[in-house]
Design a protein around this motif. Structure first.
Motif, short mmCIF file in Angstrom:
data_model
loop_
_atom_site.label_atom_id
_atom_site.label_comp_id
_atom_site.label_asym_id
_atom_site.label_seq_id
_atom_site.Cartn_x
_atom_site.Cartn_y
_atom_site.Cartn_z
N SER A 640 0.85 -1.19 0.00
CA SER A 640 0.00 0.00 0.00
C SER A 640 0.88 1.23 0.00
N ASN A 641 0.42 2.29 -0.66
CA ASN A 641 1.14 3.57 -0.61
C ASN A 641 1.05 4.21 0.76
N ASP A 642 0.08 3.79 1.56
CA ASP A 642 -0.13 4.34 2.89
C ASP A 642 0.79 3.61 3.86
N VAL A 643 2.01 4.14 4.03
CA VAL A 643 3.04 3.48 4.84
C VAL A 643 3.10 4.15 6.21
N LYS A 644 3.06 3.32 7.26
CA LYS A 644 2.98 3.82 8.63
C LYS A 644 4.35 3.87 9.31
N LYS A 645 5.10 2.77 9.25
CA LYS A 645 6.35 2.65 9.99
C LYS A 645 7.38 1.90 9.15
N ILE A 646 8.67 2.11 9.51
CA ILE A 646 9.77 1.41 8.86
C ILE A 646 10.75 0.95 9.93
N ALA A 647 11.29 -0.26 9.77
CA ALA A 647 12.37 -0.76 10.62
C ALA A 647 13.36 -1.51 9.75
N ILE A 648 14.63 -1.52 10.16
CA ILE A 648 15.69 -2.12 9.33
C ILE A 648 16.47 -3.13 10.15
N ASP A 649 16.71 -4.30 9.55
CA ASP A 649 17.63 -5.28 10.11
C ASP A 649 19.03 -4.93 9.60
N GLY A 650 19.83 -4.33 10.46
CA GLY A 650 21.15 -3.87 10.03
C GLY A 650 22.07 -4.99 9.63
N LYS A 651 21.84 -6.20 10.14
CA LYS A 651 22.72 -7.32 9.82
C LYS A 651 22.50 -7.82 8.41
N THR A 652 21.23 -7.91 7.99
CA THR A 652 20.92 -8.47 6.68
C THR A 652 20.58 -7.41 5.63
N GLY A 653 20.24 -6.20 6.07
CA GLY A 653 19.82 -5.17 5.14
C GLY A 653 18.36 -5.23 4.77
N GLU A 654 17.59 -6.11 5.43
CA GLU A 654 16.17 -6.21 5.13
C GLU A 654 15.43 -5.03 5.76
N VAL A 655 14.60 -4.37 4.94
CA VAL A 655 13.84 -3.20 5.39
C VAL A 655 12.38 -3.60 5.49
N TYR A 656 11.78 -3.40 6.67
CA TYR A 656 10.39 -3.77 6.92
C TYR A 656 9.51 -2.54 6.82
N PHE A 657 8.39 -2.68 6.10
CA PHE A 657 7.43 -1.59 5.93
C PHE A 657 6.09 -2.03 6.52
N ALA A 658 5.56 -1.24 7.44
CA ALA A 658 4.20 -1.46 7.94
C ALA A 658 3.28 -0.55 7.14
N PHE A 660 -0.85 0.19 5.46
CA PHE A 660 -2.26 0.07 5.82
C PHE A 660 -2.79 -1.33 5.52
N LYS A 661 -2.18 -2.01 4.54
CA LYS A 661 -2.66 -3.33 4.12
C LYS A 661 -1.77 -4.46 4.61
N GLY A 662 -0.86 -4.18 5.54
CA GLY A 662 -0.04 -5.26 6.07
C GLY A 662 1.44 -4.96 6.00
N ILE A 663 2.24 -5.89 6.52
CA ILE A 663 3.69 -5.74 6.59
C ILE A 663 4.34 -6.45 5.40
N CYS A 664 5.33 -5.80 4.81
CA CYS A 664 6.16 -6.42 3.79
C CYS A 664 7.59 -5.97 4.00
N SER A 665 8.52 -6.59 3.30
CA SER A 665 9.93 -6.22 3.47
C SER A 665 10.67 -6.31 2.15
N PHE A 666 11.77 -5.56 2.09
CA PHE A 666 12.60 -5.46 0.88
C PHE A 666 14.05 -5.66 1.30
N ARG A 667 14.76 -6.54 0.58
CA ARG A 667 16.17 -6.79 0.88
C ARG A 667 17.00 -5.72 0.18
N SER A 668 17.52 -4.79 0.96
CA SER A 668 18.24 -3.65 0.42
C SER A 668 19.74 -3.96 0.30
N THR A 669 20.47 -2.95 -0.16
CA THR A 669 21.89 -3.15 -0.49
C THR A 669 22.83 -2.82 0.65
N ALA A 670 22.36 -2.18 1.72
CA ALA A 670 23.25 -1.72 2.79
C ALA A 670 23.04 -2.53 4.06
#
Length: 765
Positions: A640-658, A660-670
């Motif tokens: 969803s474009n309606d993004v509430k919160k973000i958290a990052i796993d610094g060890k793996t680079g995975e970025v979590y997005f909360a 309006f329609k649920g949580i998803c994550s993206f494996r980033s480069t850093a």
């Protein structure tokens, strides 16, 4: 030579970490505990949740998840139906978008969603006839051609041609029957224009059927059955007669394998599923508390009931046993704070933000560890019954226990043995002024001395600390704050506390307790607002804060971002105002996110900032002057474009997005950089044939220089790590895809101390 490759291949595959989520890929973390619809083909059960789908293969009970990550067009489903004639699965989304799945292809039909007609376009029910799908909507009946994947017709059959909600439709080959809020209507199948209301005859109000709304209509072995006023009536061609009624409310009715299945929920909250024979006699009654708690739809598959329950997931009932299917997942969406600590992701459900939570959000806290979810809420732990709307979370650095804040239910401590401590009445946590039953915890953070700082929103003394020795102290602020509101807390490199005061534009507070927490005589306070000399924030409505690698404080407001670059001088006479980053936008430059709500800011291992807005997610450069990514629903799998919160796993680079329609994550480069190049990991490794994705090299010192060479030392490629991770596209410095073989990874820090860190193997077909 190929034999040598395969020996190395199996050696590398023994390392489980080598099989990481690839860089640039997405994962969904959607709830699968709530089921709202179910249908089946000849071997597969399809179950819809309010967010996505999952399937159960009846041959081996294997489960497969389906979502935007696997190609579905939307997140949020209203109904599903399998058509056994054309072997296609029809998916109706809550925004009226449509997907039809045929074999492994997904065909999208966005026409209803895009149509600017004013009215209720919700798809409530789906009836299949031949290759067509007949949709019961709030407008009327919409016909979809299942072969051409397009809207074939629309029937506005309300009185005088108006819109009317249709709850169900069926046919006996002579007539179409539509259950509407105006009653049951029928029209000849061969009528010249079924879209014209004059071709539809009202059946309610005559021959034994009352003149009131009809909730559903079904065809059972050629006999038409109407659901009205929690009773079933059958039509013999001339008159209606009562088929079944037991005095209990009907949630849904459905015909399956020559029987009628009723989902029923009683006023006291108990539920059952009733299976009826064609003559209306009861063939079977299913009542299993916790499993059948709010049944939404039931079908038969090889004479066994399968039940979609809003709280119990999907259940398969045999003659004397049952089996539940609830794929491991968080049990809701998230709008409260999220964090990652030591490779474990924590999220709070937040306040109410979806249709399935009626007044308060009881979904609690979600913990994701080693690809398994654990849910802490009142449904699993009765001790938490009064703790709703969790919005704050912090992990104790001493023992990794969880501290979580409920907006109204107090402070929760989850110990490692899953026992609880709850702090509200008769504790140092105070009730809100004017609401003596509400204990509001809106922010939590541990400082460098392992003291827990607590925002006790609305209390007379809204700032509380639980010191590392277990003693407590409360503080009044020297400022007049609307509602005494304090929320998010972060601790900076000076051990200063930065606290958001979110209500009615209070602003941002900086607090220093001085040499001793107990001695308030040396305490220092600073209130940041808009205006030069007063803090220079873009707005007094502060929504979030974050600390970057330089120790700067990034402040998200409802009018963009301000950056406090001299936090160590927060209490100086000359003051330390925020600066507003300027970002290049095409041929123009503007202040960063000016005019937008910045809901959350997270800092990755390369000091870049991930920013949550209602217009998607942005990744901006470390100085805020360049937009690197902008993820939206249209250009990515973002839920969803309606993004509430973000958290990052610094060890793996995975970025979590909360969202309006649920949580998803993206494996980033850093990733976060280490002090040494230790435990360097290359993934994927070996690199399989025809791989075109990104290769990650992690476990590096911060901003390390990385060289890829052949075994004889010839340079192939050189780059610099983003934090603790370098990325490579598998091509040499001239852009040519490299050949099969073994390559060395040489790593050096800024002191030019170079060492061989790893090998990469490329395998041809």
């Amino acid at each position: 030579m190929k034999y040598w490759y395969f020996i190395l291949l199996f050696s590398f595959l023994k390392n489980a970490e080598a099989q990481l989520q690839p860089i640039g890929e997405w994962r969904e973390h959607l709830p699968y505990n709530s089921a709202i619809d179910v249908t089946a083909d000849d071997q597969t059960i399809y179950c819809a949740t309010p967010y996505s789908l999952f399937t159960v293969d009846t041959r081996d009970n294997s489960i497969e998840r389906m979502s935007r990550m696997t190609g579905l067009s939307e997140t949020g489903i209203s109904a599903i139906q399998y058509n056994g004639i054309n072997k296609k699965l029809f998916i109706a989304y809550s925004n009226s978008n449509i997907d039809i799945i045929y074999h492994n292809d997904i065909y999208n039909i966005p026409d209803i969603k895009r149509d600017n007609v004013i009215g209720d376009k919700t798809i409530y029910n789906i009836y299949t006839l031949g290759n067509n799908y007949y949709l019961s909507t709030g407008l009327g009946v919409i016909v979809i051609d299942g072969d051409k994947y397009e809207v074939k017709d629309s029937w506005l059959i309300g009185n005088n041609g108006n819109q009317v909600k249709v709850n169900g439709i069926t046919s006996d080959a002579t007539f179409f029957y539509a259950a509407t809020n105006e009653g049951l209507k029928k029209a000849p199948v061969n009528a010249p224009d079924l879209s014209h209301y004059t071709n539809w005859q009202l059946m309610s109000g005559a021959s034994g059927l009352s003149l009131s709304a009809c909730k559903n209509v079904m065809n059972l072995q050629g006999k038409i059955i109407a659901e009205q006023n929690d009773s079933l009536f059958s039509w013999d061609g001339n008159n209606w007669s009562l088929l079944f009624a037991d005095g209990e409310p009907i949630v849904s009715s459905n015909v399956s394998e020559n029987k009628t299945l009723l989902c029923q929920r009683f006023p006291n909250g108990s539920s059952k599923v009733t299976v009826l024979n064609p003559d209306g006699t009861v063939a079977r009654t299913l009542a299993q508390p916790t499993v059948i708690s709010f049944p939404r739809k039931a079908i038969l598959f090889q004479n066994d009931p399968w039940i979609a329950d809003q709280f119990g997931g999907l259940s398969h009932f045999r003659s004397s046993s049952f089996e539940q299917y609830k794929p491991n997942s968080p049990e809701g969406t998230a709008s409260g704070e999220m964090t990652v600590y030591n490779n474990v992701f924590y999220a709070t459900a937040g306040e109410v933000n979806d249709a399935w939570n009626y007044q308060y959000n009881g979904n609690g806290i979600y913990i994701f560890k080693e690809d398994e979810w654990t849910n802490f809420n009142r449904f699993h732990f009765p001790q938490l019954d009064s703790m709703l709307d969790f919005i704050a979370i912090a992990i104790d650095p001493r023992d990794e226990t969880v501290w979580a804040g409920s907006y109204g239910g107090g402070l929760l401590h989850i110990k490692n043995d899953q026992s609880f401590e709850i702090f509200k009445q008769n504790s140092p946590i105070s009730a809100a002024i004017g609401d003596p039953t509400s204990y509001r915890i809106a922010g939590l953070a541990f400082d460098t001395d392992k003291n827990l700082w607590i925002s006790n929103f609305g209390a007379a003394q809204p700032l509380v600390v639980r010191k590392n020795d277990g003693s407590w102290k409360s503080f009044s602020t020297p400022f007049l704050l609307n509602q005494n509101s304090l929320s998010q807390i972060i601790i900076d490199d000076n051990n200063y506390k930065w606290i958001v005061s979110p209500t009615n534009g209070n602003g941002l507070i900086c607090y220093d307790h001085g040499a001793s927490i107990d001695n308030t005589n040396d305490d220092r306070w600073k209130l940041y607002n808009s205006g030069v000399g007063s803090g220079n924030l873009p707005s007094n409505n502060v929504l979030c804060i974050a600390k970057d690698k330089n120790g700067f404080i990034w402040v998200g407001t409802n009018n963009g971002i301000g950056v406090i670059q001299c936090p160590q001088d927060a209490f100086s006479v000359s003051a330390c105002d925020a600066v507003w980053p300027v970002v290049q936008q095409g041929n123009f430059a503007g202040y960063l996110f000016q005019g937008q709500e910045v809901r959350s800011i997270a800092v990755d291992g390369a000091d870049r900032k991930w920013v949550a807005t209602k217009n998607g997610v942005f990744l901006i450069s470390s100085d805020g002057e360049q937009v690197i990514y902008n993820f939206t629903e249209d250009n990515s799998p973002l839920l969803s474009n309606d993004v509430k919160k973000i958290a990052i796993d610094g060890k793996t680079g995975e970025v979590y997005f909360a969202t309006f329609k649920g949580i998803c994550s993206f494996r980033s480069t850093a990733t976060e950089g280490g002090e040494t190049n230790s435990n360097v990991l290359v993934f994927p490794n070996p690199v399989p044939p025809d791989y075109s994705g990104t290769i990650g090299i992690r476990g590096l010192v911060n901003n390390a220089i990385v060289k890829i060479t052949e075994l004889d030392g010839r340079l192939v490629y050189q780059t610099r790590a983003l934090g603790g991770q370098a990325v490579w596209d598998g091509r040499d410095y001239k852009g040519r895809k490299i050949s099969s073989g073994i390559y060395l990874v040489l790593v050096s820090d800024d002191g030019r101390t170079e060492k061989k860190a790893a090998k990469i193997i490329f395998i041809s077909k």
